[in-house]
Design a protein around this motif. Structure first.
Motif, PDB file in Angstrom:
ATOM      1  N   SER A   9     -44.990  29.734  37.267  1.00 43.64           N
ATOM      2  CA  SER A   9     -44.118  29.623  38.439  1.00 43.64           C
ATOM      3  C   SER A   9     -43.553  30.989  38.790  1.00 43.64           C
ATOM      4  O   SER A   9     -43.103  31.731  37.922  1.00 43.64           O
ATOM      5  N   SER A  10     -43.606  31.323  40.103  1.00 47.72           N
ATOM      6  CA  SER A  10     -43.025  32.593  40.548  1.00 47.72           C
ATOM      7  C   SER A  10     -42.454  32.420  41.947  1.00 47.72           C
ATOM      8  O   SER A  10     -42.717  31.416  42.625  1.00 47.72           O
ATOM      9  N   TYR A  11     -41.672  33.409  42.377  1.00 44.57           N
ATOM     10  CA  TYR A  11     -41.037  33.385  43.693  1.00 44.57           C
ATOM     11  C   TYR A  11     -41.298  34.718  44.378  1.00 44.57           C
ATOM     12  O   TYR A  11     -41.029  35.779  43.819  1.00 44.57           O
ATOM     13  N   LEU A  12     -41.822  34.650  45.596  1.00 42.47           N
ATOM     14  CA  LEU A  12     -42.131  35.857  46.358  1.00 42.47           C
ATOM     15  C   LEU A  12     -41.178  35.971  47.535  1.00 42.47           C
ATOM     16  O   LEU A  12     -40.902  34.985  48.226  1.00 42.47           O
ATOM     17  N   SER A  13     -40.678  37.180  47.785  1.00 36.75           N
ATOM     18  CA  SER A  13     -39.840  37.436  48.949  1.00 36.75           C
ATOM     19  C   SER A  13     -40.743  37.766  50.131  1.00 36.75           C
ATOM     20  O   SER A  13     -41.449  38.779  50.119  1.00 36.75           O
ATOM     21  N   ILE A  14     -40.728  36.898  51.130  1.00 41.14           N
ATOM     22  CA  ILE A  14     -41.547  37.081  52.327  1.00 41.14           C
ATOM     23  C   ILE A  14     -40.632  36.944  53.531  1.00 41.14           C
ATOM     24  O   ILE A  14     -40.130  35.855  53.819  1.00 41.14           O
ATOM     25  N   GLY A  15     -40.402  38.048  54.231  1.00 46.65           N
ATOM     26  CA  GLY A  15     -39.436  38.033  55.320  1.00 46.65           C
ATOM     27  C   GLY A  15     -38.070  37.658  54.781  1.00 46.65           C
ATOM     28  O   GLY A  15     -37.590  38.242  53.804  1.00 46.65           O
ATOM     29  N   HIS A  87     -46.832  33.785  56.798  1.00 49.81           N
ATOM     30  CA  HIS A  87     -46.395  33.751  55.402  1.00 49.81           C
ATOM     31  C   HIS A  87     -47.594  33.800  54.466  1.00 49.81           C
ATOM     32  O   HIS A  87     -47.553  34.458  53.415  1.00 49.81           O
ATOM     33  N   ALA A  88     -48.672  33.093  54.836  1.00 50.19           N
ATOM     34  CA  ALA A  88     -49.864  33.068  53.993  1.00 50.19           C
ATOM     35  C   ALA A  88     -50.469  34.464  53.863  1.00 50.19           C
ATOM     36  O   ALA A  88     -50.839  34.904  52.765  1.00 50.19           O
ATOM     37  N   VAL A  89     -50.570  35.177  54.975  1.00 55.04           N
ATOM     38  CA  VAL A  89     -51.126  36.530  54.945  1.00 55.04           C
ATOM     39  C   VAL A  89     -50.232  37.453  54.116  1.00 55.04           C
ATOM     40  O   VAL A  89     -50.717  38.260  53.310  1.00 55.04           O
ATOM     41  N   ALA A  90     -48.926  37.328  54.288  1.00 59.60           N
ATOM     42  CA  ALA A  90     -47.998  38.158  53.520  1.00 59.60           C
ATOM     43  C   ALA A  90     -48.099  37.855  52.033  1.00 59.60           C
ATOM     44  O   ALA A  90     -48.015  38.761  51.198  1.00 59.60           O
ATOM     45  N   LEU A  91     -48.300  36.581  51.696  1.00 58.96           N
ATOM     46  CA  LEU A  91     -48.462  36.190  50.298  1.00 58.96           C
ATOM     47  C   LEU A  91     -49.715  36.841  49.703  1.00 58.96           C
ATOM     48  O   LEU A  91     -49.679  37.428  48.611  1.00 58.96           O
ATOM     49  N   LEU A  92     -50.827  36.756  50.423  1.00 56.78           N
ATOM     50  CA  LEU A  92     -52.062  37.383  49.941  1.00 56.78           C
ATOM     51  C   LEU A  92     -51.895  38.889  49.809  1.00 56.78           C
ATOM     52  O   LEU A  92     -52.366  39.497  48.831  1.00 56.78           O
ATOM     53  N   ASP A  93     -51.209  39.505  50.773  1.00 54.21           N
ATOM     54  CA  ASP A  93     -50.990  40.946  50.724  1.00 54.21           C
ATOM     55  C   ASP A  93     -50.186  41.339  49.491  1.00 54.21           C
ATOM     56  O   ASP A  93     -50.507  42.317  48.799  1.00 54.21           O
TER      57      ASP A  93
END
Length: 284
Positions: A9-15, A87-93
């Protein structure tokens, strides 16, 4: 290697958002994104993700407003397919993933379709599985979905909540008792009263109810050039048989597989359903 078969489990900051991500498998392996449907979350794919964790880095995000991801302060702008695509693109990036295989159930399929059918993002999707979703959706099914997702009932016990989920999501097909219990445990939140309700932001469903009218993504679908596999639940009311057949004649001309014993949408959790994905994802 054994640890790769358990979720991380992890948390990504996107925007302005914190996106929860469940990851399986070797981070150095090819990426496989499993994106959930409208009122669900990434833990729905535990069985499928565990199966593929020996050969892929399997990514199962919670879309904003669902699961453990943050909720939006601007729901009318952000609880939309274009925002989810961003969000999906930012996650992949953030994860350094240039290309991925994508399995999308319902809404997750629409996100994958939009990414694969848009020139700026088309190369990010190597192979695409559309699980019981189409460029045109049966309006009567949308009305049915509105009827249960726009109301967030409360329950006194987990047993009552699980019974509710078993009823509402019966079209998913066969789930084991353990899978139903996992769905309940990963789909609940306690309200201030201590009673149980579903995990998602009610505003998600309000926006869905207001925006999904006269839905049409044929132009996007027709622009897809990557290989596509289309799955349809045999009793699906969302994807009409004639629309599914039309998909096979247009755009990427996907192979169509009808999944028996399911409506909207197959849970992709049985050996027979997983076998359908095996060769396609491997490029065989």
């Amino acid at each position: 290697m054994t640890t790769m078969l358990f979720p991380r489990s992890s948390y990504l900051s996107i925007g302005d958002h914190e996106i929860h991500l469940t990851t399986w498998g070797d981070p150095a392996a090819p990426a496989l994104v499993l994106w959930h449907g409208l009122s669900r979350n990434g833990r729905d794919f535990d069985t499928l993700a565990r199966h593929f964790a020996d050969r892929y880095q399997v990514l199962c995000p919670d879309t904003i407003g669902r699961g453990l991801s943050s909720w939006s302060a601007a729901p009318d702008d952000e609880y939309t397919i274009p925002a989810y695509c961003g969000h999906a693109v930012a996650l992949l990036d953030q994860l350094g993933i240039a290309q991925c295989r994508w399995v999308g159930t319902s809404m997750g399929g629409l996100i994958g379709m939009a990414l694969a059918g848009t020139p700026a993002t088309a190369e990010r999707i190597e192979r695409l599985v559309l699980n019981d979703v189409a460029p045109r959706i049966n309006q009567s099914a949308i009305e049915r979905i509105k009827a249960y997702v726009t109301i967030v009932p409360e329950f006194a016990s987990m047993a009552d909540f699980e019974t509710f989920l078993r009823t509402v999501y019966a079209p998913f097909g066969h789930l084991t008792d353990a899978e139903w219990r996992l769905m309940a445990e990963t789909s609940m939140r306690r309200r201030d009263s201590g009673r149980i309700s579903s995990h998602y932001d009610p505003a998600v469903m309000r926006v869905f109810a207001e925006q999904f009218q006269d839905f049409d993504m044929w132009a996007v679908f027709d622009a897809i050039t990557c290989p596509v596999l289309a799955l349809r639940g045999a009793q699906s009311d969302l994807v009409e048989p004639q629309v599914a057949e039309e998909m096979t004649q247009r755009g990427p001309k996907p192979r169509l597989v009808t999944i028996p014993g399911c409506g909207h949408a197959p849970a992709l959790n049985t050996a027979e359903q997983i076998a359908v994905l095996e060769g396609f994802l491997a490029g065989i």
